[in-house]
Design a protein around this motif. Sequence first.
Motif, PDB file in Angstrom:
ATOM      1  N   ARG A 190       0.826  -1.210   0.000  1.00 33.10           N
ATOM      2  CA  ARG A 190       0.000   0.000   0.000  1.00 33.10           C
ATOM      3  C   ARG A 190       0.860   1.261   0.000  1.00 33.10           C
ATOM      4  NH1 ARG A 190      -4.316  -2.869   3.912  1.00 33.10           N
ATOM      5  NH2 ARG A 190      -5.926  -3.244   2.330  1.00 33.10           N
ATOM      6  N   GLU A 191       1.991   1.215   0.672  1.00 35.99           N
ATOM      7  CA  GLU A 191       2.893   2.374   0.676  1.00 35.99           C
ATOM      8  C   GLU A 191       3.432   2.616  -0.730  1.00 35.99           C
ATOM      9  OE1 GLU A 191       5.734   1.231   3.590  1.00 35.99           O
ATOM     10  OE2 GLU A 191       4.566   1.988   5.299  1.00 35.99           O
ATOM     11  N   GLU A 192       3.803   1.543  -1.419  1.00 31.55           N
ATOM     12  CA  GLU A 192       4.306   1.675  -2.785  1.00 31.55           C
ATOM     13  C   GLU A 192       3.201   2.187  -3.711  1.00 31.55           C
ATOM     14  OE1 GLU A 192       5.650  -2.260  -3.570  1.00 31.55           O
ATOM     15  OE2 GLU A 192       7.623  -1.948  -2.659  1.00 31.55           O
ATOM     16  N   ALA A 193       1.993   1.667  -3.510  1.00 34.51           N
ATOM     17  CA  ALA A 193       0.871   2.111  -4.333  1.00 34.51           C
ATOM     18  C   ALA A 193       0.562   3.581  -4.106  1.00 34.51           C
ATOM     19  CB  ALA A 193      -0.366   1.259  -4.030  1.00 34.51           C
ATOM     20  N   ALA A 194       0.598   4.007  -2.850  1.00 37.31           N
ATOM     21  CA  ALA A 194       0.297   5.409  -2.531  1.00 37.31           C
ATOM     22  C   ALA A 194       1.319   6.344  -3.169  1.00 37.31           C
ATOM     23  CB  ALA A 194       0.276   5.599  -1.021  1.00 37.31           C
ATOM     24  N   ALA A 195       2.594   5.942  -3.134  1.00 39.17           N
ATOM     25  CA  ALA A 195       3.641   6.767  -3.739  1.00 39.17           C
ATOM     26  C   ALA A 195       3.446   6.863  -5.253  1.00 39.17           C
ATOM     27  CB  ALA A 195       5.014   6.178  -3.423  1.00 39.17           C
ATOM     28  N   PHE A 196       3.055   5.762  -5.865  1.00 40.82           N
ATOM     29  CA  PHE A 196       2.819   5.746  -7.307  1.00 40.82           C
ATOM     30  C   PHE A 196       1.612   6.604  -7.670  1.00 40.82           C
ATOM     31  CE2 PHE A 196       0.618   3.628 -10.921  1.00 40.82           C
ATOM     32  CZ  PHE A 196       1.547   3.939 -11.913  1.00 40.82           C
ATOM     33  N   MET A 197       0.556   6.472  -6.892  1.00 42.06           N
ATOM     34  CA  MET A 197      -0.655   7.239  -7.183  1.00 42.06           C
ATOM     35  C   MET A 197      -0.432   8.743  -7.013  1.00 42.06           C
ATOM     36  SD  MET A 197      -2.760   4.912  -8.062  1.00 42.06           S
ATOM     37  CE  MET A 197      -2.975   3.128  -7.891  1.00 42.06           C
TER      38      MET A 197
END
Length: 387
Positions: A190-197
């Motif tokens: 989720r942290e990686e996804a949030a950074a990407f988003m």
Amino acid sequence: MIRKWWNTLWSRKTPFRLGVALIVGGIGGVIFWGGFNTFMEYTNTMEFCISCHEMRDNVYAEYTQTVHYKNASGVRAICSDCHVPKPWTAKLIRKIQASNELFHKVIGTIDTKEKFQEHRLEMAERVWATMKANDSRECRNCHSFETMDFHKQKETAAKQMQEAMKNGDTCIDCHKGIAHHKPDMAKRAREEAAAFMARTEDLTGDHVWAKRTTGLVAEPADDASKLATVLVGVGMTRLESSGDYVKVRVEGWQAGQVVRGQYAGFGLRALNLSISASALDQVKKGETRFYEDGNQDWVQTSLDGWVKAADLTSDDQMLWSIADRTFSSQCGACHSPPDPASRDALAWQTDVDTYAPRTSLTGEEKRFVLRYLQVHGAGSKEAMAIN
């Protein structure tokens, strides 16, 4: 007298002196080797492993609640049975590697429960990678496919074991949480996804993808009328840009009389758009094909509109990488996640609907994972190529 004996000893001829030296050296070597081996074996004991509070208060406490610690047969697997190789060379290499653990003990890397949890995933992945690389060698000291009586296993377990044996899978693929609590793999995903988003991109290419579920609107303005809802992961053709908006064309297929839905490919029920009733007259229609499996006509369609640039990405590789990590972190909690190509779009719809309630997937994460699985599923590439 000792000095006299010593002088006499070394006054003899060379062969005699060499023989004595070999005997003395041999005895010394045996003593040294015995001491070294005794100490190394001591480091394999449970007492040594839990002498550090980092192990005693965390993974050891979890291990005592598992079948490896206490079971009907009375056979106990201790730390070294799972984490120290039996072959001498591999064992020595592992002991040398352990010096890094001593270093982190000294500097206090995991000397509190909070620090331990912070590094748990990193440590676990390192162990999993090692076990994957050596074909779960330490597990196989006690377990093997050849000695399993599948008739005594539960039907589901027997089926999965035999499938794993046929596919050449290794123990750690499915049993990552067998002796210790599994790390919160979803947190990092989720942290990686949030950074990407959150990242902004210069969208200059011909193709873009929705990185979140978003609106397709009639004009490049916040108050513009909504034409459709674009599902996360949908690919589009970029037409032009204006301020914070990008004009796109979304192409797909209408299934039979379902006029308010657009699907990703011919016969591929992976939803692209949920179209507003007021925008139906703006949908452009093209070729019509008969879909035998559904016994209905499918119509090729397209719809143009504007999407916020912040909701788009031109990096589809990163998009699907994030989706895969989300899928693996959630659906790999109980077993090894299956290959997306192992099922078609409809089967994935059923599986995701069935198993999502057992995970912590949010509604948007569920849509994201489903889109990833469907467009990478069996037959999807061919169906989408017809567009």
